[in-house]
Motif scaffolding. Structure first.
Motif, short mmCIF file in Angstrom:
data_model
loop_
_atom_site.label_atom_id
_atom_site.label_comp_id
_atom_site.label_asym_id
_atom_site.label_seq_id
_atom_site.Cartn_x
_atom_site.Cartn_y
_atom_site.Cartn_z
N GLY A 111 20.46 42.88 31.25
CA GLY A 111 20.00 42.99 29.70
C GLY A 111 18.96 43.96 29.78
N ALA A 112 19.00 44.91 28.62
CA ALA A 112 18.07 45.86 28.68
C ALA A 112 17.70 45.82 27.05
N MET A 113 17.48 47.15 26.46
CA MET A 113 17.12 47.36 25.28
C MET A 113 17.95 48.30 24.51
N VAL A 115 24.66 55.10 21.45
CA VAL A 115 23.54 54.03 21.68
C VAL A 115 23.35 53.78 22.89
N ILE A 116 22.13 53.49 23.26
CA ILE A 116 21.74 53.35 24.81
C ILE A 116 22.11 51.62 25.06
N ALA A 117 22.84 51.74 26.11
CA ALA A 117 23.25 50.06 26.19
C ALA A 117 22.32 48.99 26.48
N GLY A 118 22.45 48.15 25.42
CA GLY A 118 21.58 46.87 25.46
C GLY A 118 22.13 45.95 26.58
N GLN A 119 23.40 45.59 27.19
CA GLN A 119 23.58 44.75 27.89
C GLN A 119 24.86 45.09 28.41
N VAL A 120 24.82 44.60 29.83
CA VAL A 120 26.28 45.09 30.52
C VAL A 120 26.55 43.95 31.30
N THR A 121 27.87 43.45 31.42
CA THR A 121 28.25 42.24 32.04
C THR A 121 29.45 42.81 32.94
N PHE A 122 29.56 42.61 34.11
CA PHE A 122 30.52 42.97 35.03
C PHE A 122 31.01 42.12 36.10
N SER A 123 32.27 42.29 36.66
CA SER A 123 32.65 41.36 37.45
C SER A 123 32.28 41.86 39.20
N VAL A 124 31.97 41.01 39.95
CA VAL A 124 32.02 41.49 41.37
C VAL A 124 32.81 40.48 41.95
N GLU A 125 33.56 40.91 42.91
CA GLU A 125 34.63 40.17 43.80
C GLU A 125 34.79 40.53 45.31
N PHE A 126 34.16 39.69 46.16
CA PHE A 126 34.07 39.73 47.58
C PHE A 126 35.31 38.72 48.18
N ARG A 127 35.87 39.51 49.10
CA ARG A 127 36.82 38.78 50.23
C ARG A 127 36.38 38.94 51.64
N HIS A 128 36.48 38.15 52.47
CA HIS A 128 36.39 38.26 53.77
C HIS A 128 36.86 37.04 54.68
#
Ligand SMILES: [Zn+2]
Length: 411
Positions: free
Chosen positions: A221-223, A276-289
């Protein structure tokens, strides 16, 4: 020892026939679970299974079972099969190849007038891909008791249509949910969906393990602010956090090699506007091992690094774990039988770790289970260009046939 062979041209014809259901312009298929296209594939599968004198039933989540009855039907059956659904604009072999090779095994047994001691049960699983209804491997989740039938039937697609209603509509809402009988062995045949077998010139992959998986949804989250008026030193920009995080996730993958996978595949930017300067970013992270310990280390590293990145750019941070599958080891005895069978057939083979999830992973919780892989061209899968050669297709099906004959004659 006598070795048996499948009818490769019949299998080839079926692969072509089923590729018509949901066919796309570039030669792939879009056959999402419980759609009209899925229904067409199911109908033909049922028709062909009945022609092979199988008893056909389907359970309440639409998994279809075709039984070729053994000499001693009281013995626990040997189960094989895979899924009939595909990704959107997916390949024409992922899943359905394992189903049709299983069908070819049943036809070959009939041709050669072989009745095994144990019943052979061929399955077409519902909604393995998880692209229309989440989670993936949904049909086998219900069968193995990992997900309740009620929860599964109430899953909705993006248009809020319930899976339960769709199964009724296409005529595949049957009876029964959890498996209530012992299973002697499970063998799933599938394309590799990666480049290793082809690169190393191997015909058959003997799958010994499946990777564990940890997935997350991360939010910085940002402004939000005006791109023209807010000076650089006064900004709180969520996309700077994302930029650092993507590099970090990639580094974590390299730091836990060999066999680590680390991916950021989906990003949502708010408000996603060029000025617009991004106020929020949501992203996926996927790890496998394949190692539980290494997966845990990747998790710790991710959390530490994201905290540092959040502080550096003055962002709020939320980490939501969404998937957590432990790595698994397939049944050693069955794996040995697959390896020996491929050897007897003279096929170059390699032990492999599955990086993808498969119905067999769930089945391994309730019965001894193993998997067989065949190569796919350039490792391309989940793509319309996915392809295999007839030679590979035949090698996989012959390995399946002889493995099943051996297992189904164990008394
Ligand atoms: Zn698949």
């Amino acid at each position: 020892m006598s070795l048996f062979k499948i009818n490769s041209s019949r299998l080839e014809q079926w692969l072509q026939d089923f590729a018509q259901f949901g066919k796309t312009a570039k030669g792939g298929v879009t056959r999402l679970a419980a759609t009209n296209e899925d229904q067409q594939a199911r109908d033909l599968f049922v028709q062909l299974a009945k022609l092979a004198n199988c008893e056909v039933r389907f359970d309440a989540i639409g998994n279809i079972f075709a039984r070729k009855i053994g000499k001693n039907p009281k013995l626990a059956p040997v189960l094989t099969g895979s899924h009939g659904d595909s990704q959107p604009q997916g390949g024409r072999f992922d899943g359905i190849y394992g189903v049709l090779a299983g069908l070819e095994v049943l036809y070959s047994l009939n041709d050669q007038q072989i009745q095994t001691e144990r019943t052979i049960e061929l399955v077409m699983w519902t909604n393995e891909e998880g692209s229309r209804f989440t989670p993936s491997m949904l049909g086998s989740s219900v069968f193995t008791g990992l997900l309740s039938l009620e929860d599964a039937l109430n899953k909705t697609d993006v248009q809020e249509i319930k899976l339960g209603d769709e199964l009724k509509r296409i005529g595949y809402a049957g009876n029964g949910d959890k498996c209530d009988y012992p299973i002697h062995a499970v063998i799933e045949l599938h394309i590799e969906q990666g480049p290793i077998l082809e690169q190393e010139n191997k015909l058959v992959g003997v799958v010994t393990h499946a990777m564990g998986q940890k997935w997350y949804e991360i939010t910085f989250g940002a402004m939000a602010g005006h791109a023209g008026t807010v000076p650089m030193n006064l900004r709180r920009d969520a996309l700077l956090g994302l930029a650092d995080a993507i590099i970090t996730v990639n580094n974590i993958g390299y730091q836990h090699n060999p066999n680590a996978r680390a991916t950021v595949g989906r990003v949502q930017v708010i408000p996603n506007s060029s000025n617009v300067i991004a106020g929020q970013v949501t992203f996926s992270v996927e790890f496998r091992h394949p190692s539980a310990q290494m997966l845990e280390n990747m998790n710790d590293s991710l959390r530490n690094q994201l905290n540092i990145i959040g502080n550096k750019h003055n962002l709020t941070l939320d980490i939501k774990p969404t998937v957590d599958f432990a790595p698994l080891t397939f049944d050693e005895r069955l794996v040995n039988i697959v390896r020996q069978t491929a050897n007897n057939l003279g096929y170059a083979q390699k032990d492999m770790v599955s990086g993808a999830g498969h119905d067999a992973c769930h089945l391994s919780k309730i019965a001894p289970t193993a998997m067989i892989f065949i190569p796919c061209i350039d490792g391309i899968s989940h793509n319309e260009l996915e392809n295999i050669t007839q030679n590979w297709s035949e090698a996989g099906a012959n390995t399946l046939l002889n493995t099943i004959i051996q297992l189904a004659n164990e008394v």
